[in-house]
Write an enzyme that holds these catalytic residues in place. Structure first.
Site, PDB file in Angstrom:
ATOM      1  CB  SER A 126      -0.912   0.015   1.227  1.00  0.00           C
ATOM      2  OG  SER A 126      -1.582   1.256   1.295  1.00  0.00           O
ATOM      3  CE1 TYR A 168      -1.277   2.550  -6.744  1.00  0.00           C
ATOM      4  CE2 TYR A 168      -3.617   2.649  -7.246  1.00  0.00           C
ATOM      5  CZ  TYR A 168      -2.585   2.329  -6.377  1.00  0.00           C
ATOM      6  OH  TYR A 168      -2.869   1.764  -5.158  1.00  0.00           O
ATOM      7  CE  LYS A 170     -11.958  -0.040  -1.422  1.00  0.00           C
ATOM      8  NZ  LYS A 170     -11.440   0.287  -2.750  1.00  0.00           N
ATOM      9  CG  LEU A 214      -9.836   3.274 -11.473  1.00  0.00           C
ATOM     10  CD1 LEU A 214     -10.289   4.246 -12.524  1.00  0.00           C
ATOM     11  CD2 LEU A 214     -11.008   2.451 -10.975  1.00  0.00           C
ATOM     12  CB  ALA A 253     -12.527  -0.053  -8.756  1.00  0.00           C
ATOM     13  CG  ASP A 262     -12.427   3.963  -4.082  1.00  0.00           C
ATOM     14  OD1 ASP A 262     -11.381   4.534  -3.737  1.00  0.00           O
ATOM     15  OD2 ASP A 262     -12.627   2.747  -3.912  1.00  0.00           O
TER      16      ASP A 262
HETATM   17  P1  NAP Z   1     -12.135  -6.412  -7.980  1.00  0.00           P
HETATM   18  O1  NAP Z   1     -13.401  -6.082  -7.260  1.00  0.00           O
HETATM   19  O2  NAP Z   1     -11.381  -7.636  -7.609  1.00  0.00           O
HETATM   20  O3  NAP Z   1     -12.462  -6.448  -9.562  1.00  0.00           O
HETATM   21  C1  NAP Z   1     -11.473  -6.844 -10.476  1.00  0.00           C
HETATM   22  C2  NAP Z   1     -11.984  -6.584 -11.894  1.00  0.00           C
HETATM   23  O4  NAP Z   1     -10.925  -6.920 -12.802  1.00  0.00           O
HETATM   24  C3  NAP Z   1     -13.190  -7.443 -12.283  1.00  0.00           C
HETATM   25  O5  NAP Z   1     -13.993  -6.729 -13.177  1.00  0.00           O
HETATM   26  C4  NAP Z   1     -12.506  -8.639 -12.974  1.00  0.00           C
HETATM   27  O6  NAP Z   1     -13.344  -9.328 -13.875  1.00  0.00           O
HETATM   28  C5  NAP Z   1     -11.419  -7.912 -13.731  1.00  0.00           C
HETATM   29  N1  NAP Z   1     -10.340  -8.822 -14.116  1.00  0.00           N
HETATM   30  C6  NAP Z   1      -9.396  -9.349 -13.311  1.00  0.00           C
HETATM   31  N2  NAP Z   1      -8.578 -10.150 -14.030  1.00  0.00           N
HETATM   32  C7  NAP Z   1      -9.044 -10.126 -15.316  1.00  0.00           C
HETATM   33  C8  NAP Z   1      -8.627 -10.743 -16.537  1.00  0.00           C
HETATM   34  N3  NAP Z   1      -7.565 -11.570 -16.565  1.00  0.00           N
HETATM   35  N4  NAP Z   1      -9.314 -10.484 -17.666  1.00  0.00           N
HETATM   36  C9  NAP Z   1     -10.387  -9.655 -17.649  1.00  0.00           C
HETATM   37  N5  NAP Z   1     -10.840  -9.034 -16.515  1.00  0.00           N
HETATM   38  C10 NAP Z   1     -10.160  -9.283 -15.378  1.00  0.00           C
HETATM   39  O7  NAP Z   1     -11.063  -5.214  -7.810  1.00  0.00           O
HETATM   40  P2  NAP Z   1     -11.356  -3.634  -7.702  1.00  0.00           P
HETATM   41  O8  NAP Z   1     -11.303  -3.228  -6.280  1.00  0.00           O
HETATM   42  O9  NAP Z   1     -12.575  -3.315  -8.513  1.00  0.00           O
HETATM   43  O10 NAP Z   1     -10.032  -3.020  -8.389  1.00  0.00           O
HETATM   44  C11 NAP Z   1      -9.835  -3.145  -9.781  1.00  0.00           C
HETATM   45  C12 NAP Z   1      -8.603  -2.359 -10.223  1.00  0.00           C
HETATM   46  O11 NAP Z   1      -8.770  -0.982  -9.939  1.00  0.00           O
HETATM   47  C13 NAP Z   1      -7.316  -2.780  -9.526  1.00  0.00           C
HETATM   48  O12 NAP Z   1      -6.277  -2.761 -10.464  1.00  0.00           O
HETATM   49  C14 NAP Z   1      -7.106  -1.714  -8.473  1.00  0.00           C
HETATM   50  O13 NAP Z   1      -5.739  -1.536  -8.149  1.00  0.00           O
HETATM   51  C15 NAP Z   1      -7.649  -0.504  -9.203  1.00  0.00           C
HETATM   52  N6  NAP Z   1      -8.104   0.550  -8.286  1.00  0.00           N
HETATM   53  C16 NAP Z   1      -7.483   1.745  -8.354  1.00  0.00           C
HETATM   54  C17 NAP Z   1      -7.896   2.777  -7.521  1.00  0.00           C
HETATM   55  C18 NAP Z   1      -7.190   4.094  -7.607  1.00  0.00           C
HETATM   56  O14 NAP Z   1      -7.276   4.868  -6.644  1.00  0.00           O
HETATM   57  N7  NAP Z   1      -6.550   4.400  -8.718  1.00  0.00           N
HETATM   58  C19 NAP Z   1      -8.953   2.589  -6.615  1.00  0.00           C
HETATM   59  C20 NAP Z   1      -9.576   1.336  -6.580  1.00  0.00           C
HETATM   60  C21 NAP Z   1      -9.142   0.320  -7.428  1.00  0.00           C
HETATM   61  P3  NAP Z   1     -14.184 -10.623 -13.378  1.00  0.00           P
HETATM   62  O15 NAP Z   1     -15.401 -10.085 -12.707  1.00  0.00           O
HETATM   63  O16 NAP Z   1     -14.467 -11.371 -14.626  1.00  0.00           O
HETATM   64  O17 NAP Z   1     -13.281 -11.381 -12.430  1.00  0.00           O
END
Ligand code: NAP
Length: 279
Positions: free
Chosen positions: A20, A225, A71, A223, A138, A108
């Site tokens: 983190s 980074y 979360k 998203l 997210a 977020d």
């Molecule tokens: P999450 O709830 O685990 O969701 C992950 C997402 O990624 C789902 O839609 C999943 O699809 C998809 N995914 C994972 N592997 C994949 C693959 N091989 N092919 C296609 N789709 C795939 O996670 P989250 O909390 O939403 O976070 C998602 C991303 O956003 C992460 O990279 C996180 O670091 C980033 N994020 C950034 C910020 C920021 O402040 N910039 C804030 C929050 C999150 P399925 O449903 O099919 O598994």
């Protein structure tokens, strides 16, 4: 007897947590504003969450950030849940109130919008449809925020279609579900593209949807980074699109919690970015 005011503590809970960047960010702000306080990363198992949330305020904690995998589950442990956190079904910011109540919020979505407003001031969210890749936690925050800023239509596509359908039923008629394999053909008229999947992150496969039909006037935001400059952003820029990376969202989502815990609205600027990037 001298009165010793308690030094406020805050932190981030998740598992794992070593990666983190939040401690670097919050401790930078604490130093910058001369605030006596500390921000600590804590690896807490799901089974210990309820006890931890009961104990931490007694140890001097004024609040927490919450990350994967807690979360969603913290919502049930909080006494007060903001409307936006309830709609998203997840919280990333907790405030331990002086009356003993735990207040849960999700920043977020506001962080996502603040990042775009700061780094793409000409962005016109109302000017056309948005395409959102992903349907995880997210994505829920991003969709809620896009609706709030008046995006007329949101196309949502996810590897697992059922999760996109779930968003459609929770967020309503502005959402259209697009099959993942069809998504490359729904980009020619979009004004906003957001990748909320983990694709492109270090250790994950690259974002693999073709941008050959992407509207060059679209704003593209990733998203992810780590890395800051993802392949999606590079390919979108090659098409002439304006691009915004995901680091600003991380910085902006942190600001409201810092303000509530330590009484100072922190500035998100180049120095903040450089510090979190380790420059
Ligand atoms: P999450 O709830 O685990 O969701 C992950 C997402 O990624 C789902 O839609 C999943 O699809 C998809 N995914 C994972 N592997 C994949 C693959 N091989 N092919 C296609 N789709 C795939 O996670 P989250 O909390 O939403 O976070 C998602 C991303 O956003 C992460 O990279 C996180 O670091 C980033 N994020 C950034 C910020 C920021 O402040 N910039 C804030 C929050 C999150 P399925 O449903 O099919 O598994």
């Amino acid at each position: 007897m001298t009165d010793h005011p308690r030094i406020p503590l805050a932190g981030v809970i998740g598992s794992p947590i070593a990666h983190s960047r939040s401690p670097i960010l919050h401790n930078y702000w604490l130093k910058r504003y001369g605030i006596k306080g500390h921000y600590i990363p804590m690896d807490i198992a799901q089974a210990d969450m309820a006890e931890a949330l009961r104990m931490l305020p007694k140890l001097g904690f004024v609040g927490l950030n919450v990350t994967i995998p807690h979360k969603e589950s913290v919502i049930a442990l909080a006494d007060i849940v903001t409307d936006r956190a309830a709609l998203i079904g997840a919280a990333n910011t907790l405030i331990f109130r002086s009356d003993g109540k735990i207040h849960a919020d999700n920043t977020d979505g506001s962080g996502f919008v603040a990042n775009l407003r700061q780094n793409a001031p000409d962005w016109q969210p109302k000017s056309g449809p948005a395409m959102v890749f992903g349907a995880g936690g997210a994505a829920r925050a991003v969709v809620a925020a896009l609706i709030e800023v008046g995006v007329p239509e949101i196309r949502i596509t996810n590897r697992t279609r059922a999760r996109a359908e779930a968003l459609r039923s929770d967020f309503g008629a502005k959402l259209t579900v697009v099959d993942w394999v069809q998504s490359a053909h729904c980009l020619d008229d979009v004004a906003t593209v957001v990748n909320t999947t983990a694709l492109g992150m270090v250790g994950k496969p690259e974002f693999n949807v073709s941008l050959a039909e992407l509207n060059p006037a679209a704003l593209v935001n990733d998203l992810v980074y780590t890395p800051i400059q993802t392949e999606l952003l590079t390919h979108a820029a090659e098409r002439g699109c304006q691009t915004v990376d995901g680091l600003g969202m991380l910085l902006h989502q942190a600001a409201p919690g810092f303000e509530r815990w330590f009484g100072q609205r922190p500035e998100v600027d180049e120095d903040t970015r450089d510090t979190v990037m380790g420059l």
